[in-house]
Write an enzyme that holds these catalytic residues in place. Structure first.
Site, PDB file in Angstrom:
ATOM      1  NE  ARG A 150      14.204  29.917  23.448  1.00  0.00           N
ATOM      2  CZ  ARG A 150      13.629  30.511  24.442  1.00  0.00           C
ATOM      3  NH1 ARG A 150      12.817  31.534  24.223  1.00  0.00           N
ATOM      4  NH2 ARG A 150      13.850  30.138  25.677  1.00  0.00           N
ATOM      5  NE  ARG A 191      18.835  31.155  27.295  1.00  0.00           N
ATOM      6  CZ  ARG A 191      17.921  30.292  26.814  1.00  0.00           C
ATOM      7  NH1 ARG A 191      16.948  30.735  26.050  1.00  0.00           N
ATOM      8  NH2 ARG A 191      17.968  29.011  27.124  1.00  0.00           N
ATOM      9  N   GLY A 203      24.784  29.218  30.401  1.00  0.00           N
ATOM     10  CA  GLY A 203      23.551  29.245  31.169  1.00  0.00           C
ATOM     11  C   GLY A 203      23.129  30.593  31.705  1.00  0.00           C
ATOM     12  CE1 TYR A 244      20.664  27.099  22.317  1.00  0.00           C
ATOM     13  CE2 TYR A 244      20.177  28.913  23.803  1.00  0.00           C
ATOM     14  CZ  TYR A 244      20.981  27.854  23.426  1.00  0.00           C
ATOM     15  OH  TYR A 244      22.104  27.561  24.160  1.00  0.00           O
ATOM     16  CD  GLU A 257      31.022  24.678  28.176  1.00  0.00           C
ATOM     17  OE1 GLU A 257      29.820  24.344  28.179  1.00  0.00           O
ATOM     18  OE2 GLU A 257      31.934  23.874  28.407  1.00  0.00           O
ATOM     19  N   PRO A 258      29.042  30.510  27.300  1.00  0.00           N
ATOM     20  CG  PRO A 258      29.436  32.810  27.216  1.00  0.00           C
ATOM     21  CD  PRO A 258      30.131  31.491  27.375  1.00  0.00           C
ATOM     22  CB  CYS A 317      -1.867  21.815   9.810  1.00  0.00           C
ATOM     23  SG  CYS A 317      -1.880  22.526   8.172  1.00  0.00           S
ATOM     24  CD  GLU A 318       2.004  20.131  14.791  1.00  0.00           C
ATOM     25  OE1 GLU A 318       1.830  19.996  16.021  1.00  0.00           O
ATOM     26  OE2 GLU A 318       2.763  19.434  14.114  1.00  0.00           O
ATOM     27  CE1 TYR A 351      13.038  23.842  25.213  1.00  0.00           C
ATOM     28  CE2 TYR A 351      13.210  25.818  23.880  1.00  0.00           C
ATOM     29  CZ  TYR A 351      13.662  24.569  24.226  1.00  0.00           C
ATOM     30  OH  TYR A 351      14.746  24.058  23.570  1.00  0.00           O
TER      31      TYR A 351
HETATM   32  N1  LLP Z   1      27.399  24.447  27.206  1.00  0.00           N
HETATM   33  C1  LLP Z   1      26.694  23.309  27.129  1.00  0.00           C
HETATM   34  C2  LLP Z   1      27.343  22.023  27.382  1.00  0.00           C
HETATM   35  C3  LLP Z   1      25.314  23.367  26.804  1.00  0.00           C
HETATM   36  O1  LLP Z   1      24.604  22.251  26.747  1.00  0.00           O
HETATM   37  C4  LLP Z   1      24.702  24.629  26.557  1.00  0.00           C
HETATM   38  C5  LLP Z   1      23.296  24.722  26.207  1.00  0.00           C
HETATM   39  C6  LLP Z   1      25.509  25.784  26.633  1.00  0.00           C
HETATM   40  C7  LLP Z   1      26.847  25.654  26.971  1.00  0.00           C
HETATM   41  C8  LLP Z   1      24.979  27.149  26.360  1.00  0.00           C
HETATM   42  O2  LLP Z   1      23.987  27.517  27.288  1.00  0.00           O
HETATM   43  P1  LLP Z   1      23.401  29.018  27.269  1.00  0.00           P
HETATM   44  O3  LLP Z   1      24.488  29.947  27.705  1.00  0.00           O
HETATM   45  O4  LLP Z   1      22.939  29.318  25.887  1.00  0.00           O
HETATM   46  O5  LLP Z   1      22.278  28.969  28.230  1.00  0.00           O
HETATM   47  N2  LLP Z   1      17.013  25.540  23.134  1.00  0.00           N
HETATM   48  C9  LLP Z   1      16.890  25.969  24.494  1.00  0.00           C
HETATM   49  C10 LLP Z   1      18.234  26.088  25.170  1.00  0.00           C
HETATM   50  C11 LLP Z   1      19.008  24.783  25.172  1.00  0.00           C
HETATM   51  C12 LLP Z   1      20.369  24.916  25.808  1.00  0.00           C
HETATM   52  C13 LLP Z   1      21.160  23.675  25.625  1.00  0.00           C
HETATM   53  N3  LLP Z   1      22.510  23.725  26.124  1.00  0.00           N
HETATM   54  C14 LLP Z   1      16.122  27.290  24.521  1.00  0.00           C
HETATM   55  O6  LLP Z   1      15.725  27.769  23.464  1.00  0.00           O
HETATM   56  O7  LLP Z   1      15.858  27.845  25.572  1.00  0.00           O
END
Ligand code: LLP
Length: 415
Positions: A311, A275, A238, A370, A272-273, A342-343, A315
């Site tokens: 994205r 992004r 996150g 992503y 668990e990073p 076509c959207e 979003y």
């Molecule tokens: N761990 C779990 C259980 C998760 O569900 C996620 C992301 C992560 C780790 C990794 O999170 P990060 O460090 O990448 O923020 N598609 C969306 C983001 C969806 C994230 C879903 N879960 C976007 O493009 O912004």
């Protein structure tokens, strides 16, 4: 610098993006190896004051080469499907450093993960705990588990990517977690090793992480008192990045906050990073196909579309748009950069000041996370190529799909 201008031309490491476009076509995702490594090193160093393991969230970018770069750095992997596990193993990742998250693990996926000997299952429900115990028992093995606790904090991010509120589908509350831990501790096919949470994605502020941690620690201590000691605490991913003007979550401040609250507890910190390790390490390279003007609005129609990078459409995400050659002859105007699908929702960027002529190349920034992973074949568009740049080396890490790839596995009716 990873993506930078030199003499008016945009480069990925030592390679001009124009060269990549002319040799390999567009649309193409371009990743920088050194950028992934630098992001990894920053986070890993920040947490070096405690035993820790970073498990890269494969969902952010699951290309084998990206996994390979991270595996060589000692990464563990956070997976959410049997497909992601297969990718990690194919890329040479160590199964012992794999943790399996997700609310809907299927029996075949549980069996596959038990067979591979992964490090931990992040369990999200009673039903999953029972299934896991059954399968581990049937296979004559023990499943290492964490319970994913939903700490009910608001991460202040986009509602679609916020996961730690009690109304979300993720995890269980602290009270239910305690009941599940007691069950698991008594089960011969389960081995309790950790506690897990993940509150959401693209979080710019440390406060929600601190709130979550403070809600988890009483449970850690309670388990300790009940002789159910944990070896790790998984704080999820996150960590936010800068797309436009958001603050980057500072890993050093984050680590210091965690260190302060953990105090004397001897827990390995897991993260668990996704992004934050790969977003800035990638761009989407696209060419302007058509320029047009409708009632005073300028449109640059590119060969990349929402099927390549969803994205912005999904979003309303803002990602930078840079010209690959700094100056072009025409005057500047405000453009919507849109795809040919076509959207009306098919846009990559809105209202950007650019100076463009047809066939110019554009770079859509922060597309390493992503991006390709969320792409589709909508409108029967072959998926883009992926390229990894390593200093002056250009490696095609996924070929562009061909037209016949579009119907692979399909058939017409029998005659
Ligand atoms: N761990 C779990 C259980 C998760 O569900 C996620 C992301 C992560 C780790 C990794 O999170 P990060 O460090 O990448 O923020 N598609 C969306 C983001 C969806 C994230 C879903 N879960 C976007 O493009 O912004």
């Amino acid at each position: 610098m990873t993506f930078h201008y030199h003499d008016g031309h945009l480069y990925a490491e030592q390679v001009p993006l124009e060269q990549i476009a002319s040799d390999h076509g567009t649309p193409t995702f371009v990743y920088s190896r050194s950028s992934i490594e630098t992001a990894w090193d920053c986070l890993d160093d920040a947490f070096s004051l405690r035993p820790h393991q970073i498990c890269y969230a494969v969902k952010a970018n699951s290309n084998l080469a990206v996994l390979d770069v991270l595996a060589r750095r000692g990464a563990g992997f956070d997976i959410v499907s049997g497909g992601e596990l297969a990718r990690v193993l194919e890329a040479g990742g160590d199964p012992v450093r794999v943790i399996f998250s997700g609310v809907g693990k299927q029996v075949w996926e549980i069996d596959q993960a038990l067979g591979a000997g992964i490090g931990c299952f992040n369990v999200e429900s009673r039903s999953e705990l029972d299934k896991l115990a059954d399968r581990a028992g049937a296979l004559g093995t023990t499943a290492p588990i964490s319970i994913r606790v939903n700490p009910d904090v608001d991460p202040g991010t986009h509602p679609y990517i916020s996961t730690g509120l009690k109304e979300n589908k993720f995890g269980v509350n602290a009270e239910e977690a305690l009941a599940l831990y007691r069950l698991a501790a008594d089960h011969p096919a389960l081995s309790v090793i950790g506690l897990d949470c993940h509150i959401g994605s693209q979080i710019s502020d440390i406060q929600p992480f601190e709130d979550a941690l403070l809600r988890l620690l009483p449970l850690v201590d309670q388990l300790q008192r009940e002789q159910i000691p944990l070896t790790h605490l998984d704080l999820g991913g996150g960590l936010g990045v800068t797309y436009q003007n958001e603050a980057v979550l500072d890993p050093v401040a984050y680590a210091a906050m965690v260190d302060k609250h953990l105090g004397k507890r001897a827990l390995t910190i897991m993260l668990e990073p996704g992004r934050s390790l790969v977003a800035d390490a990638g761009i989407l390279l696209t060419r302007v196909v058509t320029l047009k003007e409708n009632v005073g609005r300028h449109f640059a129609v590119t060969d990349a579309a929402m099927n390549d990078l969803i994205r912005p459409a999904l979003y309303q995400a803002w990602q930078s748009v840079l010209p690959v050659r700094e100056s072009t002859p025409s005057e500047r105007a405000r453009f919507d950069v849109v795809g040919p699908i076509c959207e009306t929702g098919d846009f990559l960027a809105k209202d950007r000041e650019l100076s463009l002529v047809e066939s110019d190349l554009l770079s859509i920034g922060s597309s390493g996370a992503y991006g390709f992973v969320m792409s589709s074949n909508y409108n029967s568009r072959p998926r883009a190529a992926e390229i990894l740049v390593d200093r002056d080396q250009v490696i095609v890490v996924r070929e562009r799909e061909s037209l016949s790839d579009l119907w692979r596995g399909e058939s017409t009716l029998p005659s």
